[in-house]
Motif scaffolding. Structure first.
Motif, PDB file in Angstrom:
ATOM      1  N   GLY A  84       0.754  -1.615  -0.043  1.00  0.00           N
ATOM      2  CA  GLY A  84      -0.316   0.112   0.168  1.00  0.00           C
ATOM      3  C   GLY A  84       1.075   1.343   0.265  1.00  0.00           C
ATOM      4  O   GLY A  84       2.320   1.596   0.291  1.00  0.00           O
ATOM      5  N   LEU A  86       0.487   4.707   1.493  1.00  0.00           N
ATOM      6  CA  LEU A  86      -0.398   5.606   2.690  1.00  0.00           C
ATOM      7  C   LEU A  86       0.092   7.328   2.661  1.00  0.00           C
ATOM      8  O   LEU A  86      -0.185   7.471   3.919  1.00  0.00           O
ATOM      9  CB  LEU A  86      -0.831   5.052   3.734  1.00  0.00           C
ATOM     10  N   TYR A  89      -3.187   9.900   2.980  1.00  0.00           N
ATOM     11  CA  TYR A  89      -4.040   8.867   4.043  1.00  0.00           C
ATOM     12  C   TYR A  89      -5.081   9.736   4.913  1.00  0.00           C
ATOM     13  O   TYR A  89      -6.564   9.900   5.180  1.00  0.00           O
ATOM     14  CB  TYR A  89      -2.925   7.950   5.180  1.00  0.00           C
ATOM     15  N   ILE A  94      -5.790   5.869  -0.418  1.00  0.00           N
ATOM     16  CA  ILE A  94      -4.918   4.635  -0.205  1.00  0.00           C
ATOM     17  C   ILE A  94      -4.307   4.085  -2.104  1.00  0.00           C
ATOM     18  O   ILE A  94      -5.750   3.456  -2.208  1.00  0.00           O
ATOM     19  CB  ILE A  94      -5.075   3.606   0.857  1.00  0.00           C
ATOM     20  N   ASN A 115       3.478  -1.351   4.076  1.00  0.00           N
ATOM     21  CA  ASN A 115       3.270   0.622   3.774  1.00  0.00           C
ATOM     22  C   ASN A 115       4.146   0.356   2.921  1.00  0.00           C
ATOM     23  O   ASN A 115       5.788  -0.030   3.042  1.00  0.00           O
ATOM     24  CB  ASN A 115       3.138   1.613   4.702  1.00  0.00           C
ATOM     25  N   CYS A 152       1.346   2.617  10.999  1.00  0.00           N
ATOM     26  CA  CYS A 152       0.861   2.613   9.967  1.00  0.00           C
ATOM     27  C   CYS A 152      -0.843   2.053   9.656  1.00  0.00           C
ATOM     28  O   CYS A 152      -1.594   2.210   8.993  1.00  0.00           O
ATOM     29  CB  CYS A 152       1.757   1.314   8.410  1.00  0.00           C
ATOM     30  N   LYS A 155      -2.648   4.912  10.414  1.00  0.00           N
ATOM     31  CA  LYS A 155      -3.424   5.593   9.078  1.00  0.00           C
ATOM     32  C   LYS A 155      -3.715   5.063   8.037  1.00  0.00           C
ATOM     33  O   LYS A 155      -5.230   5.964   7.187  1.00  0.00           O
ATOM     34  CB  LYS A 155      -1.414   5.762   8.800  1.00  0.00           C
ATOM     35  N   LEU A 156      -4.206   3.759   8.204  1.00  0.00           N
ATOM     36  CA  LEU A 156      -5.061   3.173   7.346  1.00  0.00           C
ATOM     37  C   LEU A 156      -6.496   3.820   8.286  1.00  0.00           C
ATOM     38  O   LEU A 156      -7.476   3.786   7.328  1.00  0.00           O
ATOM     39  CB  LEU A 156      -4.765   1.850   7.223  1.00  0.00           C
TER      40      LEU A 156
END
Length: 241
Positions: A84, A86, A89, A94, A115, A152, A155-156
């Motif tokens: 991903g 991010l 984000y 995303i 990430n 992370c 962040k997601l």
């Protein structure tokens, strides 16, 4: 002109061609650019992949050679976990893609945070994401998995806070299975058996309440984490495909 015609009498076709080009095309400084090939319509392999990209392909055979080329590239990707991006984000944007062979070899996305700009290896969690994307002018959805470190993971889930789903680990499952077998063989007293039934009923009720609260298509939902041995087994399986 007369001198050139005289010279051309003793030239082969290739020398005549060069003499004419030098005389009529390349006489002024900078005129060599006229001989440059027009590459404005050239397409590389990357251009073909970009124009015919599909996040998910079905089993049908594509019609064009460009689509077939993109499908062959897709078949070589590893689709257990995603990588991903991010970086955006906070804007709820995303990007996700499948892993390539080199990333599988080094463990990126499975033993290293998924990430692409993070190399954290500790406390990774597996998340199930309902990935909404636009492809070929159409809106599509795909349920995919990504492994992220705690930072992370935040962040997601920046825009939507999700409740973590806790499931029974393998040791508890084996212990319960053994006790169930012992009870079937008559090894437990009636009081112990009755207590176990009540406990299982409470567990079943708890699981039923959990299912009613969350949908499997939640945008970001953590799924059951595999043990280190299971992760290594999946990793080796990917390498041997």
């Amino acid at each position: 002109m007369t001198s050139l015609r005289t010279q051309m009498r003793y030239m082969n076709p290739y020398d005549i061609h060069k003499a004419v080009i030098n005389e009529y095309v390349l006489k002024q400084p900078g005129d060599t650019r006229k001989l440059r090939r027009d590459g404005s319509n050239d397409r590389t392999d990357f251009d073909v992949l970009r124009d015919n990209h599909r996040f998910l392909w079905d089993d049908s055979i594509p019609d064009s050679w460009e689509a077939q080329f993109a499908k062959k590239y897709y078949d070589k990707l590893f689709k257990e976990y995603c990588i991903g991006d991010l970086s955006l984000y906070k804007e709820n944007k995303i990007a996700l893609r499948w892993r390539i062979e080199q990333e599988v070899i080094v463990g990126k996305g499975q033993f290293i945070c998924g990430n692409k700009k993070c190399n954290e290896k500790d406390d990774l969690r597996t998340w199930e994401v309902n990935f909404a994307y636009r492809e070929q002018g159409e809106k599509k959805n795909a349920l995919v998995k990504i492994r992220l470190c705690p930072d992370c993971s935040r962040k997601l889930n920046h825009h939507t806070k999700k409740r973590e789903v806790k499931r029974l680990d393998r040791k508890k499952h084996r212990s319960r299975h053994k006790k169930a077998k012992k009870r079937e063989s008559g090894g437990e007293t009636p009081e112990t058996s009755e207590s176990r039934v009540d406990s299982e009923s409470e567990d079943a009720q708890t699981e039923e309440e959990s299912r009613t609260v969350e949908s499997p298509w939640d945008k970001h939902k953590p799924v059951e984490s595999k043990s280190r041995d299971e992760e290594m087994e999946d990793y080796l399986q990917d390498l041997l495909l």
